[in-house]
Scaffold this active site. Sequence first.
Site, PDB file in Angstrom:
ATOM      1  N   CYS A 129     -23.952  20.360   7.361  1.00 20.14           N
ATOM      2  CA  CYS A 129     -24.040  21.806   7.515  1.00 20.14           C
ATOM      3  C   CYS A 129     -23.042  22.295   8.554  1.00 20.14           C
ATOM      4  O   CYS A 129     -22.537  23.401   8.472  1.00 20.14           O
ATOM      5  CB  CYS A 129     -25.451  22.202   7.912  1.00 20.14           C
ATOM      6  SG  CYS A 129     -26.047  21.282   9.326  1.00 20.14           S
TER       7      CYS A 129
ATOM      8  N   GLU B  29     -32.907  26.660   8.934  1.00 16.08           N
ATOM      9  CA  GLU B  29     -31.618  26.053   9.333  1.00 16.08           C
ATOM     10  C   GLU B  29     -30.797  25.958   8.058  1.00 16.08           C
ATOM     11  O   GLU B  29     -31.107  25.154   7.180  1.00 16.08           O
ATOM     12  CB  GLU B  29     -31.828  24.644   9.903  1.00 16.08           C
ATOM     13  CG  GLU B  29     -32.719  24.555  11.107  1.00 16.08           C
ATOM     14  CD  GLU B  29     -32.040  24.989  12.380  1.00 16.08           C
ATOM     15  OE1 GLU B  29     -30.831  25.309  12.344  1.00 16.08           O
ATOM     16  OE2 GLU B  29     -32.725  25.017  13.408  1.00 16.08           O
TER      17      GLU B  29
ATOM     18  N   GLY C  22     -33.144  29.209   1.365  1.00 15.90           N
ATOM     19  CA  GLY C  22     -33.824  29.759   2.546  1.00 15.90           C
ATOM     20  C   GLY C  22     -34.313  31.181   2.308  1.00 15.90           C
ATOM     21  O   GLY C  22     -35.413  31.571   2.706  1.00 15.90           O
TER      22      GLY C  22
ATOM     23  N   GLU D  28     -19.515  27.556   1.164  1.00 18.65           N
ATOM     24  CA  GLU D  28     -19.808  26.221   1.668  1.00 18.65           C
ATOM     25  C   GLU D  28     -19.638  25.244   0.510  1.00 18.65           C
ATOM     26  O   GLU D  28     -20.310  25.368  -0.515  1.00 18.65           O
ATOM     27  CB  GLU D  28     -21.240  26.163   2.184  1.00 18.65           C
ATOM     28  CG  GLU D  28     -21.583  24.813   2.747  1.00 18.65           C
ATOM     29  CD  GLU D  28     -23.021  24.717   3.222  1.00 18.65           C
ATOM     30  OE1 GLU D  28     -23.917  25.164   2.488  1.00 18.65           O
ATOM     31  OE2 GLU D  28     -23.240  24.191   4.321  1.00 18.65           O
TER      32      GLU D  28
ATOM     33  N   LYS E 109     -41.885  17.729   2.929  1.00 17.52           N
ATOM     34  CA  LYS E 109     -41.370  17.576   1.568  1.00 17.52           C
ATOM     35  C   LYS E 109     -39.873  17.288   1.649  1.00 17.52           C
ATOM     36  O   LYS E 109     -39.062  18.177   1.901  1.00 17.52           O
ATOM     37  CB  LYS E 109     -41.596  18.830   0.729  1.00 17.52           C
ATOM     38  CG  LYS E 109     -41.368  18.526  -0.746  1.00 17.52           C
ATOM     39  CD  LYS E 109     -41.037  19.736  -1.573  1.00 17.52           C
ATOM     40  CE  LYS E 109     -39.595  20.154  -1.484  1.00 17.52           C
ATOM     41  NZ  LYS E 109     -38.602  19.167  -1.947  1.00 17.52           N
TER      42      LYS E 109
ATOM     43  N   GLY F 267     -31.852  23.689   4.666  1.00 17.85           N
ATOM     44  CA  GLY F 267     -31.269  23.619   3.329  1.00 17.85           C
ATOM     45  C   GLY F 267     -30.264  24.733   3.163  1.00 17.85           C
ATOM     46  O   GLY F 267     -29.708  25.252   4.138  1.00 17.85           O
ATOM     47  N   SER F 268     -30.041  25.122   1.933  1.00 15.84           N
ATOM     48  CA  SER F 268     -29.005  26.113   1.661  1.00 15.84           C
ATOM     49  C   SER F 268     -29.492  27.528   1.992  1.00 15.84           C
ATOM     50  O   SER F 268     -30.698  27.804   1.999  1.00 15.84           O
ATOM     51  CB  SER F 268     -28.610  26.049   0.184  1.00 15.84           C
ATOM     52  OG  SER F 268     -29.743  26.339  -0.618  1.00 15.84           O
ATOM     53  N   THR F 269     -28.546  28.403   2.239  1.00 15.85           N
ATOM     54  CA  THR F 269     -28.875  29.796   2.537  1.00 15.85           C
ATOM     55  C   THR F 269     -29.587  30.440   1.354  1.00 15.85           C
ATOM     56  O   THR F 269     -30.553  31.192   1.516  1.00 15.85           O
ATOM     57  CB  THR F 269     -27.589  30.555   2.917  1.00 15.85           C
ATOM     58  OG1 THR F 269     -27.093  29.964   4.120  1.00 15.85           O
ATOM     59  CG2 THR F 269     -27.823  32.035   3.142  1.00 15.85           C
TER      60      THR F 269
HETATM   61  P1  NAD Z   1     -31.328  23.050  -1.028  1.00 10.06           P
HETATM   62  O1  NAD Z   1     -31.459  24.358  -0.358  1.00 10.06           O
HETATM   63  O2  NAD Z   1     -30.963  23.002  -2.457  1.00 10.06           O
HETATM   64  O3  NAD Z   1     -32.690  22.222  -0.903  1.00 10.06           O
HETATM   65  C1  NAD Z   1     -33.354  22.080   0.327  1.00 10.06           C
HETATM   66  C2  NAD Z   1     -34.820  21.840   0.042  1.00 10.06           C
HETATM   67  O4  NAD Z   1     -35.392  22.966  -0.638  1.00 10.06           O
HETATM   68  C3  NAD Z   1     -35.106  20.639  -0.846  1.00 10.06           C
HETATM   69  O5  NAD Z   1     -36.250  19.974  -0.323  1.00 10.06           O
HETATM   70  C4  NAD Z   1     -35.355  21.270  -2.203  1.00 10.06           C
HETATM   71  O6  NAD Z   1     -36.223  20.501  -3.006  1.00 10.06           O
HETATM   72  C5  NAD Z   1     -36.023  22.583  -1.854  1.00 10.06           C
HETATM   73  N1  NAD Z   1     -35.765  23.641  -2.838  1.00 10.06           N
HETATM   74  C6  NAD Z   1     -34.687  23.798  -3.641  1.00 10.06           C
HETATM   75  N2  NAD Z   1     -34.789  24.939  -4.371  1.00 10.06           N
HETATM   76  C7  NAD Z   1     -35.976  25.520  -4.039  1.00 10.06           C
HETATM   77  C8  NAD Z   1     -36.636  26.730  -4.423  1.00 10.06           C
HETATM   78  N3  NAD Z   1     -36.099  27.584  -5.293  1.00 10.06           N
HETATM   79  N4  NAD Z   1     -37.837  27.010  -3.847  1.00 10.06           N
HETATM   80  C9  NAD Z   1     -38.384  26.164  -2.957  1.00 10.06           C
HETATM   81  N5  NAD Z   1     -37.802  25.008  -2.541  1.00 10.06           N
HETATM   82  C10 NAD Z   1     -36.598  24.682  -3.063  1.00 10.06           C
HETATM   83  O7  NAD Z   1     -30.290  22.237  -0.136  1.00 10.06           O
HETATM   84  P2  NAD Z   1     -29.671  20.803  -0.390  1.00 10.06           P
HETATM   85  O8  NAD Z   1     -28.713  20.889  -1.526  1.00 10.06           O
HETATM   86  O9  NAD Z   1     -30.759  19.787  -0.448  1.00 10.06           O
HETATM   87  O10 NAD Z   1     -28.890  20.583   0.991  1.00 10.06           O
HETATM   88  C11 NAD Z   1     -27.643  21.165   1.245  1.00 10.06           C
HETATM   89  C12 NAD Z   1     -27.772  22.446   2.030  1.00 10.06           C
HETATM   90  O11 NAD Z   1     -28.511  22.217   3.220  1.00 10.06           O
HETATM   91  C13 NAD Z   1     -26.434  22.977   2.490  1.00 10.06           C
HETATM   92  O12 NAD Z   1     -26.367  24.366   2.301  1.00 10.06           O
HETATM   93  C14 NAD Z   1     -26.408  22.653   3.968  1.00 10.06           C
HETATM   94  O13 NAD Z   1     -25.580  23.466   4.734  1.00 10.06           O
HETATM   95  C15 NAD Z   1     -27.833  22.811   4.319  1.00 10.06           C
HETATM   96  N6  NAD Z   1     -28.118  22.098   5.583  1.00 10.06           N
HETATM   97  C16 NAD Z   1     -28.353  22.836   6.713  1.00 10.06           C
HETATM   98  C17 NAD Z   1     -28.572  22.194   7.929  1.00 10.06           C
HETATM   99  C18 NAD Z   1     -28.841  22.962   9.186  1.00 10.06           C
HETATM  100  O14 NAD Z   1     -29.454  22.412  10.079  1.00 10.06           O
HETATM  101  N7  NAD Z   1     -28.421  24.205   9.313  1.00 10.06           N
HETATM  102  C19 NAD Z   1     -28.574  20.803   7.984  1.00 10.06           C
HETATM  103  C20 NAD Z   1     -28.330  20.102   6.808  1.00 10.06           C
HETATM  104  C21 NAD Z   1     -28.108  20.759   5.610  1.00 10.06           C
END
Ligand code: NAD
Length: 487
Positions: free
Chosen positions: A297, A262, A244, A391, A186, A239-241
């Site tokens: 990230c 991650e 996660g 962040e 996804k 994605g974001s902490t």
């Molecule tokens: P996000 O956490 O908002 O979204 C990530 C994914 O989760 C998306 O596919 C989104 O649709 C889904 N999502 C969002 N809210 C959700 C919920 N409540 N329940 C279930 N799924 C949900 O992150 P973003 O804004 O897309 O990306 C930026 C973040 O990703 C930053 O915090 C960045 O640091 C992190 N990131 C981490 C790494 C790593 O490898 N550590 C790499 C790239 C980005």
Amino acid sequence: MTDEWLRRAAALTFPAGHHLGGESNAGTAGTFPVISPRDGAVLTEVPDAGPAEVESAVRAARRAFDDGPWPRLEPAERGRILLRLADLVERDRDELALLISLEMGKPIKDSHGIELRAVINTLRYYGELADKLTDEAPQAGPDALALVTREPIGVVAAIVPWNFPLTLATWKVAAALAAGCTVVLKPAEQTPLSALRLGELGTEAGLPPGVFNVLAARGRAAGIALGKSPDVDVVAFTGSTEVGRHYLHYAADSNLKRVWLELGGKSPNLVLPDAPDLATAAATAAWGIFFNSGQMCTAPSRLLVHRSIAAEVVDAVVERAQAIRIGDPLDPATEMGPIATARQLASVEEHIASAGARLRTGGQRLDRPGFYLQPTVFDQVTPDMEICREEIFGPVLSVLTFDTLDEAVALANDSVYGLAAGLWTADLSTAHRVARRLKAGTVWVNCYEEGGLNVPFGGFKQSGNGRDKSLHALEKFTELKTTWIAL
Ligand code: NAD
């Protein structure tokens, strides 16, 4: 050259359906627009995944795992199919790079030169690895045989963000497929196009139906459904902490699926007074925070510089920031494209407006259509400031100074995150000693963002758990089984 990319962009056909069970599927839950940050215009509409589409993707992956050939295939054959997929991605590299540049604004030289290269390398790495793994036969005495075997864990839901849409997806998908798992990917709602195209290429490469499914989805409902599904065995999330954390809840409330995270970062970049070359340290600090418009990230968003060299280093960073060529991601000369979404731009601007530190350069959006922001540098930042703690995920650098090494290490570790760190010193002992003290999954010494597929990537603390890349990634997608045989 821009004209050439524009011509190709105009000739693109966008994927029009989810990739479910080896076929394109328009679904029944309506569509949503994909907006290009290069001009703020709607690129195309893609279908939205509702509960029915999530269920059919999971069912397809479940069936492909429980009854299909994939987990039982000769590992070398799995590897061959992944290598074929790598060849197809290489064949369609221009198109995939364009899709990424259009959907999230990465400059074409980076989506083509960096992201697609990483995707191809990842697929080749895990394709070649598929039949190179060995199990263990620990000593068990004369009357027994002990076997420790690695088995594919099952159905993997790979949930990824928009900043490196295909790299982060293939880090998970390629390792999971090499291990014999089946996958539902996804992508973020901002970047469905490149992922859907990858799904189609997977089927063209010979992945059996249901082995690799891709769902486009707006909002969080599809992610929640995958997180709570009793038929998903693993969530591999980037994605974001904050989000996660939700996935841990979804797992706790459902089938205790494995959750690998991650997450975010606020990485420190320490420049010691004996750095081998201050000009290189400054140029790399600037590149690190402004690359991909700071939407990394691992971005070295906290520059910690020794007071005695601070003026020289910061002046050089500011000079570099002001020279960066911001522009249309389809122009090969562009060094920094737009921020990926209007919402992300507004969020970065809020951080800038409330920073409270000294603005050295930048801070303004560009007066043109699209979501463009100047590279921004703040100095005189203190550890309590939000721009030092949160962040931002944008092209915003916070500069702090220190006097002693202990102070530098304490500042570096003063974060809930622990994804990466940079360290600039010419002294070998200092490099090793400080690297050991930094609480980060990766420490780069006299460089930043370097490394191959064969080294693990992931975070300490609230930057996550588990590792992508390298042999270690397979641990996320396999279970260890002990078989003890009395002889
Ligand atoms: P996000 O956490 O908002 O979204 C990530 C994914 O989760 C998306 O596919 C989104 O649709 C889904 N999502 C969002 N809210 C959700 C919920 N409540 N329940 C279930 N799924 C949900 O992150 P973003 O804004 O897309 O990306 C930026 C973040 O990703 C930053 O915090 C960045 O640091 C992190 N990131 C981490 C790494 C790593 O490898 N550590 C790499 C790239 C980005």
